[in-house]
Scaffold this active site. Structure first.
Site, PDB file in Angstrom:
ATOM      1  CB  SER A  85       0.362  -3.325  39.765  1.00  0.00           C
ATOM      2  OG  SER A  85       1.712  -2.928  40.010  1.00  0.00           O
ATOM      3  CG  HIS A  88      -4.222  -3.788  38.147  1.00  0.00           C
ATOM      4  ND1 HIS A  88      -4.579  -3.657  39.654  1.00  0.00           N
ATOM      5  CD2 HIS A  88      -3.163  -4.569  37.714  1.00  0.00           C
ATOM      6  CE1 HIS A  88      -3.676  -4.420  40.213  1.00  0.00           C
ATOM      7  NE2 HIS A  88      -2.790  -4.913  39.125  1.00  0.00           N
ATOM      8  CD  GLU A 104      -7.568  -1.827  41.131  1.00  0.00           C
ATOM      9  OE1 GLU A 104      -7.915  -1.490  42.358  1.00  0.00           O
ATOM     10  OE2 GLU A 104      -6.536  -2.218  40.967  1.00  0.00           O
ATOM     11  CG  ASN A 115      -1.474  -3.861  44.173  1.00  0.00           C
ATOM     12  OD1 ASN A 115      -1.790  -4.796  44.640  1.00  0.00           O
ATOM     13  ND2 ASN A 115      -1.200  -3.839  42.873  1.00  0.00           N
TER      14      ASN A 115
HETATM   15  N1  CAA Z   1      -2.618 -20.069  35.026  1.00  0.00           N
HETATM   16  C1  CAA Z   1      -3.585 -20.493  34.670  1.00  0.00           C
HETATM   17  N2  CAA Z   1      -4.642 -21.152  35.470  1.00  0.00           N
HETATM   18  C2  CAA Z   1      -3.997 -21.318  36.728  1.00  0.00           C
HETATM   19  C3  CAA Z   1      -3.052 -20.925  37.230  1.00  0.00           C
HETATM   20  C4  CAA Z   1      -2.120 -20.266  36.071  1.00  0.00           C
HETATM   21  N3  CAA Z   1      -1.058 -19.262  36.793  1.00  0.00           N
HETATM   22  N4  CAA Z   1      -2.610 -21.177  38.557  1.00  0.00           N
HETATM   23  C5  CAA Z   1      -3.784 -21.996  38.893  1.00  0.00           C
HETATM   24  N5  CAA Z   1      -4.610 -22.008  37.670  1.00  0.00           N
HETATM   25  C6  CAA Z   1      -5.916 -22.883  37.702  1.00  0.00           C
HETATM   26  C7  CAA Z   1      -5.462 -24.220  37.788  1.00  0.00           C
HETATM   27  O1  CAA Z   1      -5.232 -24.704  36.650  1.00  0.00           O
HETATM   28  C8  CAA Z   1      -7.109 -24.806  38.568  1.00  0.00           C
HETATM   29  O2  CAA Z   1      -7.924 -25.004  37.273  1.00  0.00           O
HETATM   30  P1  CAA Z   1      -8.466 -26.433  37.156  1.00  0.00           P
HETATM   31  O3  CAA Z   1      -8.282 -27.518  38.533  1.00  0.00           O
HETATM   32  O4  CAA Z   1     -10.055 -26.129  37.244  1.00  0.00           O
HETATM   33  O5  CAA Z   1      -7.946 -26.842  35.695  1.00  0.00           O
HETATM   34  C9  CAA Z   1      -7.529 -23.741  39.025  1.00  0.00           C
HETATM   35  O6  CAA Z   1      -6.630 -22.449  38.675  1.00  0.00           O
HETATM   36  C10 CAA Z   1      -7.276 -24.068  40.744  1.00  0.00           C
HETATM   37  O7  CAA Z   1      -5.903 -24.132  40.671  1.00  0.00           O
HETATM   38  P2  CAA Z   1      -5.226 -25.040  41.913  1.00  0.00           P
HETATM   39  O8  CAA Z   1      -6.040 -26.131  42.221  1.00  0.00           O
HETATM   40  O9  CAA Z   1      -3.920 -25.625  41.182  1.00  0.00           O
HETATM   41  O10 CAA Z   1      -4.773 -24.153  43.202  1.00  0.00           O
HETATM   42  P3  CAA Z   1      -5.910 -23.241  44.146  1.00  0.00           P
HETATM   43  O11 CAA Z   1      -6.982 -23.924  44.218  1.00  0.00           O
HETATM   44  O12 CAA Z   1      -5.212 -22.931  45.264  1.00  0.00           O
HETATM   45  O13 CAA Z   1      -5.728 -22.177  43.144  1.00  0.00           O
HETATM   46  C11 CAA Z   1      -5.220 -19.960  42.735  1.00  0.00           C
HETATM   47  C12 CAA Z   1      -4.735 -21.387  42.610  1.00  0.00           C
HETATM   48  C13 CAA Z   1      -6.385 -19.610  41.821  1.00  0.00           C
HETATM   49  C14 CAA Z   1      -3.924 -19.195  42.159  1.00  0.00           C
HETATM   50  C15 CAA Z   1      -5.683 -19.494  44.341  1.00  0.00           C
HETATM   51  O14 CAA Z   1      -4.698 -20.042  45.068  1.00  0.00           O
HETATM   52  C16 CAA Z   1      -5.745 -18.065  44.426  1.00  0.00           C
HETATM   53  O15 CAA Z   1      -6.782 -17.582  44.069  1.00  0.00           O
HETATM   54  N6  CAA Z   1      -4.799 -17.234  45.022  1.00  0.00           N
HETATM   55  C17 CAA Z   1      -4.645 -15.828  45.141  1.00  0.00           C
HETATM   56  C18 CAA Z   1      -4.450 -15.084  43.857  1.00  0.00           C
HETATM   57  C19 CAA Z   1      -4.517 -13.785  44.196  1.00  0.00           C
HETATM   58  O16 CAA Z   1      -4.576 -13.246  45.178  1.00  0.00           O
HETATM   59  N7  CAA Z   1      -4.205 -12.958  43.091  1.00  0.00           N
HETATM   60  C20 CAA Z   1      -4.009 -11.627  42.992  1.00  0.00           C
HETATM   61  C21 CAA Z   1      -2.739 -11.308  43.184  1.00  0.00           C
HETATM   62  S1  CAA Z   1      -2.212  -9.719  43.289  1.00  0.00           S
HETATM   63  C22 CAA Z   1      -2.270  -9.015  41.852  1.00  0.00           C
HETATM   64  O17 CAA Z   1      -2.393 -10.036  40.851  1.00  0.00           O
HETATM   65  C23 CAA Z   1      -2.525  -7.693  41.696  1.00  0.00           C
HETATM   66  C24 CAA Z   1      -1.133  -6.942  41.608  1.00  0.00           C
HETATM   67  O18 CAA Z   1      -0.986  -5.988  41.041  1.00  0.00           O
HETATM   68  C25 CAA Z   1       0.048  -7.453  42.531  1.00  0.00           C
END
Ligand code: CAA
Length: 283
Positions: free
Chosen positions: A119, A140, A152, A190
């Site tokens: 990351s 990434h 990325e 990031n």
């Molecule tokens: N694995 C697989 N599928 C997942 C999941 C997981 N861990 N978490 C959620 N989902 C799926 C759910 O099953 C759901 O699918 P369906 O309802 O269509 O079956 C869908 O995603 C939506 O989930 P929820 O309804 O439970 O909740 P939500 O609408 O709040 O979505 C989320 C969850 C997609 C995580 C959303 O909150 C989100 O986009 N959050 C921000 C995520 C983000 O910013 N990620 C980047 C992090 S930084 C990074 O990764 C880089 C780094 O290097 C640090």
């Protein structure tokens, strides 16, 4: 060279997600970790995700079984001897990554691409321990991997154009969108996301507002799916701290100074969702 055989190193949150999307796209996947129980935990997560897809009518039971059937367990890096690409998603530690890449360089076929899901660690520095720096690249993925569209793709200093093209093509096959980025601390994702999260922690630390209020402002005011403190818990506070340290050290600007409250939480073992407590408490 056509990419068909993939090794993913690390069966944690990111590695198992990467293995799942690779198998969904028809690639043969060896999922490598140091212990069978880590592989089994990753397999459990993938099975749960795919079962949900079946329940929701997005996949058939046969498709689910076919996807899982394309994933095999590996407990030995020597299994990389016949793969076309390795995607490393082990712990975020330069020494460990360099050691893995050195070994892979000796084991993987000459044509194989060595990618890392780091990351924020420099791709160029990882590539430098191999005899094939032109075939080393950053891929990434974002968490949760099965849901997030972005990959990325980071070019190290020596990464060859044709290697970049192959990885971009593979990313599209995974039904993800590649975005090209150069090798600077934190890349783009990031470099921008973590200072925002760090600033949210400063706002909490300085008593600007409660954690719920800070998250609500960003969720409802900026349409972010999660507030920054919830997102920090989701990413892992240790990971957030380590990325801030890389930005601080690599860019040398005090604006990247990790918030003392973040340091304190990590020292207390409050690492976010994975440890049951971060800014919020998880049952
Ligand atoms: N694995 C697989 N599928 C997942 C999941 C997981 N861990 N978490 C959620 N989902 C799926 C759910 O099953 C759901 O699918 P369906 O309802 O269509 O079956 C869908 O995603 C939506 O989930 P929820 O309804 O439970 O909740 P939500 O609408 O709040 O979505 C989320 C969850 C997609 C995580 C959303 O909150 C989100 O986009 N959050 C921000 C995520 C983000 O910013 N990620 C980047 C992090 S930084 C990074 O990764 C880089 C780094 O290097 C640090």
């Amino acid at each position: 060279m056509t990419i068909q055989k993939v090794m993913v190193i690390g069966a944690g949150q990111m590695g198992s997600g990467i293995a799942q999307v690779c198998a969904q796209a028809g690639f043969d996947v060896k999922l490598n970790d140091i212990k069978q129980e880590f592989f089994e935990r990753g397999l459990g997560v993938m099975t749960k995700n795919l079962s949900r897809d079946v329940e929701k009518g997005r996949k058939t039971e046969e498709e689910k079984q076919a996807i899982l059937g394309r994933i095999t367990m590996s407990l030995d890096l020597r299994d990389a001897a016949d793969v076309d690409i390795v995607i490393e998603a082990a712990v975020e530690n330069m020494e460990i990554k360099q050691s893995i890449f050195k070994q892979l360089d000796a084991i993987a076929p000459k044509h194989a691409i060595l990618a890392t899901n780091t990351s924020s660690l420099p791709i160029t520095e990882i590539a430098a321990v191999t005899e094939r720096p032109e075939q080393v690249i950053g891929m990434h993925f974002m968490n949760p991997v099965p849901v997030m569209k972005l990959v990325e793709i980071i070019r190290g200093l020596a990464t060859a154009d044709e290697v970049y093209q192959k990885v971009e093509e593979m990313t599209r096959k995974l039904d993800k969108t590649p975005v090209e980025v150069n090798d600077f601390p934190g890349f783009v994702s990031n470099r921008i996301l973590l200072p925002m999260i760090n600033e949210a922690i400063y706002a909490l630390y300085e008593g600007v507002a409660s954690k719920e209020a800070i998250d609500d402002v960003m969720k409802m005011g900026m349409n972010h799916p999660m507030g920054p403190l919830t997102l920090a818990d989701f990413i892992g506070l240790d990971t957030c701290l380590s990325i801030m340290e890389i930005l601080h050290e690599g860019l040398g600007d005090s604006k990247y100074r990790p918030c003392p409250l973040l340091r304190k939480y990590v020292a207390a073992g409050w690492l976010g969702k994975k440890s049951g407590r971060g800014f919020y408490i998880y049952e």
